[in-house]
Design a protein around this motif. Structure first.
Motif, mmCIF file in Angstrom:
data_model
loop_
_atom_site.group_PDB
_atom_site.id
_atom_site.type_symbol
_atom_site.label_atom_id
_atom_site.label_comp_id
_atom_site.label_asym_id
_atom_site.label_seq_id
_atom_site.Cartn_x
_atom_site.Cartn_y
_atom_site.Cartn_z
ATOM 1 N N SER A 22 0.833 -1.210 0.000
ATOM 2 C CA SER A 22 0.000 0.000 0.000
ATOM 3 C C SER A 22 0.866 1.258 0.000
ATOM 4 N N VAL A 23 1.946 1.243 0.774
ATOM 5 C CA VAL A 23 2.854 2.400 0.804
ATOM 6 C C VAL A 23 3.554 2.557 -0.535
ATOM 7 N N LEU A 24 4.014 1.449 -1.106
ATOM 8 C CA LEU A 24 4.703 1.518 -2.396
ATOM 9 C C LEU A 24 3.770 2.005 -3.500
ATOM 10 N N THR A 25 2.513 1.603 -3.459
ATOM 11 C CA THR A 25 1.545 2.067 -4.449
ATOM 12 C C THR A 25 1.323 3.570 -4.321
ATOM 13 N N GLU A 26 1.221 4.055 -3.094
ATOM 14 C CA GLU A 26 1.063 5.496 -2.888
ATOM 15 C C GLU A 26 2.294 6.262 -3.362
ATOM 16 N N LEU A 27 3.483 5.725 -3.085
ATOM 17 C CA LEU A 27 4.705 6.367 -3.542
ATOM 18 C C LEU A 27 4.798 6.369 -5.065
ATOM 19 N N ALA A 28 4.337 5.301 -5.697
ATOM 20 C CA ALA A 28 4.334 5.251 -7.161
ATOM 21 C C ALA A 28 3.391 6.302 -7.730
ATOM 22 N N ASN A 29 2.225 6.475 -7.121
ATOM 23 C CA ASN A 29 1.306 7.539 -7.546
ATOM 24 C C ASN A 29 1.958 8.900 -7.396
ATOM 25 N N LEU A 30 2.615 9.105 -6.267
ATOM 26 C CA LEU A 30 3.279 10.380 -6.013
ATOM 27 C C LEU A 30 4.400 10.615 -7.020
ATOM 28 N N LEU A 31 5.206 9.593 -7.285
ATOM 29 C CA LEU A 31 6.291 9.718 -8.255
ATOM 30 C C LEU A 31 5.753 10.075 -9.631
ATOM 31 N N SER A 32 4.698 9.412 -10.044
ATOM 32 C CA SER A 32 4.100 9.697 -11.344
ATOM 33 C C SER A 32 3.601 11.137 -11.412
ATOM 34 N N GLY A 33 2.910 11.572 -10.383
ATOM 35 C CA GLY A 33 2.405 12.947 -10.368
ATOM 36 C C GLY A 33 3.514 13.981 -10.376
ATOM 37 N N VAL A 34 4.564 13.752 -9.591
ATOM 38 C CA VAL A 34 5.699 14.689 -9.549
ATOM 39 C C VAL A 34 6.384 14.752 -10.907
ATOM 40 N N CYS A 35 6.527 13.610 -11.564
ATOM 41 C CA CYS A 35 7.145 13.599 -12.899
ATOM 42 C C CYS A 35 6.306 14.395 -13.892
ATOM 43 N N PHE A 36 4.988 14.223 -13.851
ATOM 44 C CA PHE A 36 4.124 14.982 -14.760
ATOM 45 C C PHE A 36 4.203 16.486 -14.488
ATOM 46 N N VAL A 37 4.189 16.867 -13.228
ATOM 47 C CA VAL A 37 4.287 18.291 -12.884
ATOM 48 C C VAL A 37 5.636 18.855 -13.327
ATOM 49 N N PHE A 38 6.709 18.111 -13.073
ATOM 50 C CA PHE A 38 8.045 18.543 -13.488
ATOM 51 C C PHE A 38 8.110 18.753 -14.997
ATOM 52 N N LEU A 39 7.587 17.802 -15.761
ATOM 53 C CA LEU A 39 7.623 17.927 -17.215
ATOM 54 C C LEU A 39 6.734 19.064 -17.703
ATOM 55 N N ALA A 40 5.603 19.283 -17.053
ATOM 56 C CA ALA A 40 4.733 20.398 -17.434
ATOM 57 C C ALA A 40 5.445 21.727 -17.217
ATOM 58 N N VAL A 41 6.137 21.867 -16.093
ATOM 59 C CA VAL A 41 6.883 23.102 -15.827
ATOM 60 C C VAL A 41 7.982 23.290 -16.868
ATOM 61 N N ARG A 42 8.653 22.222 -17.252
ATOM 62 C CA ARG A 42 9.715 22.328 -18.270
ATOM 63 C C ARG A 42 9.148 22.748 -19.625
ATOM 64 N N ILE A 43 8.011 22.183 -20.016
ATOM 65 C CA ILE A 43 7.402 22.542 -21.299
ATOM 66 C C ILE A 43 6.918 23.987 -21.265
ATOM 67 N N ILE A 44 6.314 24.402 -20.167
ATOM 68 C CA ILE A 44 5.873 25.799 -20.033
ATOM 69 C C ILE A 44 7.077 26.737 -20.109
#
Length: 184
Positions: free
Chosen positions: A14-36
């Motif tokens: 359960s913790v690893l699944t939550e961390l995977a969700n968090l990692l995915s979201g952080v990666c998307f936000v990071f890439l969005a900031v880079r594209i902007i």
């Protein structure tokens, strides 16, 4: 995950699944900031010029984007090997993000050259070693990993406490006034 394997602990899915969700979201936000940022600075065309620097940029972006997309799928988040592999790819993409501008893209004047001095290399190795030792101490002396409480009885040994302190009953001294009142 690696530490759980090293210390023969069960993975906390359960913790690893939550961390995977968090990692995915952080990666998307990071890439969005880079594209902007690329759009804001009018450099989006340069990112797709397919020259040496744009290929490095696209490779680095792909290494961050692929885990972000893959970890959106439940099957990937719940498979330990896939989770470890995609997390490592995301980390490598982040390392490339820091390494490429400072080591590959930076071209100093022809008369200058730089290589870290021995004290700088020793300091870098020392900081890495300090972080590793702190992590190992935290894992060994605090209940960081999942498991039964009685498997952590080695935690208090450095302080001279008995090995099975968690299993021994706690007895408190009874004040003499309470004993006298019970007799009356």
């Amino acid at each position: 995950m690696i530490v759980c394997l090293r210390y023969a602990r069960d993975l906390d899915a359960s913790v690893l699944t939550e961390l995977a969700n968090l990692l995915s979201g952080v990666c998307f936000v990071f890439l969005a900031v880079r594209i902007i940022d690329l759009i804001w600075r009018h450099q989006l065309r340069a990112a797709f010029a397919f020259d040496r620097m744009s290929m490095l940029f696209l490779f680095e972006t792909a290494m961050i984007l692929s885990p972000a997309v893959a970890l959106r799928f439940r099957r990937m988040r719940e498979t330990p090997r896939a989770l470890l592999n995609f997390s490592a790819v995301a980390c490598l993409g982040g390392m490339l993000y820091r390494f490429i501008p400072t080591s590959i893209a930076y071209i100093p004047l022809h008369s200058t050259a730089y290589f870290p001095s021995v004290p700088e290399l020793v300091m870098a190795a020392g900081y890495i070693a300090m972080g590793s030792v702190a992590f190992v101490l935290a894992v060994n002396y605090f209940a960081v990993l999942p498991g039964e409480a009685n498997t952590w009885d080695h935690t208090f040994r450095p302080f001279g406490w008995p090995k099975n302190v968690a299993q021994s009953p706690i007895t408190l001294p009874v004040p003499s006034t309470v004993v006298q009142e019970r007799a009356i």
